[in-house]
Design a protein around this motif. Structure first.
Motif, PDB file in Angstrom:
ATOM      1  N   SER A 110      -9.394  -5.940  15.378  1.00 51.78           N
ATOM      2  CA  SER A 110      -9.502  -6.092  13.926  1.00 51.78           C
ATOM      3  C   SER A 110     -10.946  -6.307  13.510  1.00 51.78           C
ATOM      4  O   SER A 110     -11.806  -6.684  14.324  1.00 51.78           O
ATOM      5  N   ILE A 111     -11.215  -6.069  12.215  1.00 51.20           N
ATOM      6  CA  ILE A 111     -12.500  -6.361  11.606  1.00 51.20           C
ATOM      7  C   ILE A 111     -12.247  -7.236  10.380  1.00 51.20           C
ATOM      8  O   ILE A 111     -11.115  -7.336   9.900  1.00 51.20           O
ATOM      9  N   ARG A 112     -13.306  -7.861   9.875  1.00 50.23           N
ATOM     10  CA  ARG A 112     -13.161  -8.698   8.684  1.00 50.23           C
ATOM     11  C   ARG A 112     -13.417  -7.891   7.427  1.00 50.23           C
ATOM     12  O   ARG A 112     -14.401  -7.159   7.336  1.00 50.23           O
ATOM     13  N   GLU A 113     -12.527  -8.044   6.464  1.00 52.54           N
ATOM     14  CA  GLU A 113     -12.725  -7.513   5.127  1.00 52.54           C
ATOM     15  C   GLU A 113     -12.567  -8.672   4.151  1.00 52.54           C
ATOM     16  O   GLU A 113     -11.455  -9.116   3.883  1.00 52.54           O
ATOM     17  N   HIS A 114     -13.686  -9.178   3.647  1.00 54.31           N
ATOM     18  CA  HIS A 114     -13.707 -10.350   2.781  1.00 54.31           C
ATOM     19  C   HIS A 114     -13.056 -11.518   3.542  1.00 54.31           C
ATOM     20  O   HIS A 114     -13.618 -11.967   4.528  1.00 54.31           O
ATOM     21  N   ASP A 116      -9.914 -11.374   4.829  1.00 52.83           N
ATOM     22  CA  ASP A 116      -8.788 -10.830   5.595  1.00 52.83           C
ATOM     23  C   ASP A 116      -9.239 -10.276   6.937  1.00 52.83           C
ATOM     24  O   ASP A 116     -10.359  -9.772   7.073  1.00 52.83           O
ATOM     25  N   SER A 117      -8.343 -10.362   7.898  1.00 48.17           N
ATOM     26  CA  SER A 117      -8.507  -9.659   9.162  1.00 48.17           C
ATOM     27  C   SER A 117      -7.715  -8.362   9.052  1.00 48.17           C
ATOM     28  O   SER A 117      -6.497  -8.381   8.844  1.00 48.17           O
ATOM     29  N   LEU A 118      -8.410  -7.219   9.150  1.00 49.65           N
ATOM     30  CA  LEU A 118      -7.792  -5.897   9.013  1.00 49.65           C
ATOM     31  C   LEU A 118      -7.582  -5.298  10.401  1.00 49.65           C
ATOM     32  O   LEU A 118      -8.538  -5.094  11.147  1.00 49.65           O
ATOM     33  N   TYR A 119      -6.332  -5.013  10.744  1.00 51.78           N
ATOM     34  CA  TYR A 119      -6.000  -4.496  12.074  1.00 51.78           C
ATOM     35  C   TYR A 119      -6.293  -3.001  12.143  1.00 51.78           C
ATOM     36  O   TYR A 119      -5.748  -2.209  11.377  1.00 51.78           O
ATOM     37  N   LEU A 120      -7.161  -2.614  13.099  1.00 53.98           N
ATOM     38  CA  LEU A 120      -7.575  -1.218  13.250  1.00 53.98           C
ATOM     39  C   LEU A 120      -6.883  -0.502  14.407  1.00 53.98           C
ATOM     40  O   LEU A 120      -6.782   0.722  14.407  1.00 53.98           O
ATOM     41  N   TYR A 121      -6.444  -1.260  15.403  1.00 52.30           N
ATOM     42  CA  TYR A 121      -5.824  -0.619  16.576  1.00 52.30           C
ATOM     43  C   TYR A 121      -4.914  -1.623  17.271  1.00 52.30           C
ATOM     44  O   TYR A 121      -5.153  -2.832  17.242  1.00 52.30           O
ATOM     45  N   ARG A 122      -3.848  -1.102  17.870  1.00 48.80           N
ATOM     46  CA  ARG A 122      -2.989  -1.933  18.708  1.00 48.80           C
ATOM     47  C   ARG A 122      -2.619  -1.160  19.963  1.00 48.80           C
ATOM     48  O   ARG A 122      -2.371   0.053  19.923  1.00 48.80           O
TER      49      ARG A 122
END
Length: 262
Positions: A110-114, A116-122
């Motif tokens: 994940s990366i940070r968006e403001h 929130d933690s945004l999940y990019l891959y699982r």
């Protein structure tokens, strides 16, 4: 600036072109800019872009922190940051898949968006008792192991600016309920270098990914049912494997750890 084809010049929308030019100023090296810096890079006056910045911020394409702007969550949801993040996904994917295969646990990036933690891959763990968060999911950073590790990129002042208008007391324990509590927690997380978070009969272990500049650019985790994570020595073994995976991904992104050996 993008030069239009001659035959299309009559259809050019100057304000739209300038707004896209603003978004194009941000990249992995340039994460925050003041209005003066944006104006100078576009060779225009601050008054010429003020309304554009207000509009982009209102629509979620930019975030304003104090006197600086950074890319907002809307950029990711509309695909811009997805494209910008392909390098880290492509680099991390084989390592997370290998970690999943070694542990039989789910792995996420994940990366940070403001805030929130945004999940990019699982890396999906095909077990009856498994934790699999879909790509594109957003979860408040201070409530998850990966989110807390993403926040370690921010010092107390930047954390204060980020959360100055965010209520924390609406979230259940063990999430921090005040800003000082959050700042203290993140300082400890940063010093430790990893986080173990338990919730809803599952456990997640998370750590950070560093880019070539040494900045925290993403986070990864291992997560599974307590029945798998609780046996003696299991958490420690999974933590070691996760940190090894993080180091491999960071090295491929160009990171060189210059800290002295303990």
């Amino acid at each position: 600036m993008i030069e239009p084809l001659d035959k299309d010049v009559d259809y050019l929308v100057p304000a739209l072109a300038r707004g896209l030019s603003v978004l194009g100023l941000f990249n992995a090296q340039v994460r925050a800019l003041s209005i003066q810096e944006i104006a100078e890079r576009l060779q225009v006056s601050t008054s010429a872009i003020y309304r554009i910045l207000v509009t982009l911020t209102h629509m979620g394409y930019l975030n304003k922190l104090n006197s600086h702007y950074e890319l907002g969550a809307r950029v990711v949801s509309d695909g811009f940051s997805y494209l910008a993040s392909r390098d880290i996904v492509d680099v991390a994917m084989p390592h997370l898949n290998a970690l999943r295969d070694r542990t039989s646990l789910s792995c996420h990036l994940s990366i940070r968006e403001h805030t929130d933690s945004l999940y990019l891959y699982r890396a999906f763990a095909a077990q009856r008792l498994s934790v699999n968060i879909p790509v594109g999911t957003r979860i408040a950073c201070h409530c998850t192991a990966m989110g807390r590790m993403l926040l370690t990129a921010l010092d107390d002042a930047r954390l204060g600016a980020l959360y100055q208008h965010i209520r924390l007391d609406d979230y259940p324990s063990p999430a921090p309920r005040t800003l000082p509590e959050l700042q203290s927690m993140i300082r400890q997380d940063r010093e430790r270098g990893w986080v173990v978070h338990r919730s809803d009969y599952s456990t997640a272990i998370a750590t950070v990914i560093h880019d070539h500049t040494g900045q925290v650019t993403a986070a990864i985790n291992l997560s599974g049912a307590d029945a798998v994570m609780d046996p003696e020595g299991a958490t420690e073994r999974f933590q070691t494997l996760l940190l090894e995976t993080s180091a491999c991904i960071s090295r491929e992104l160009g990171y060189r750890d210059t800290r002295p050996l303990a």
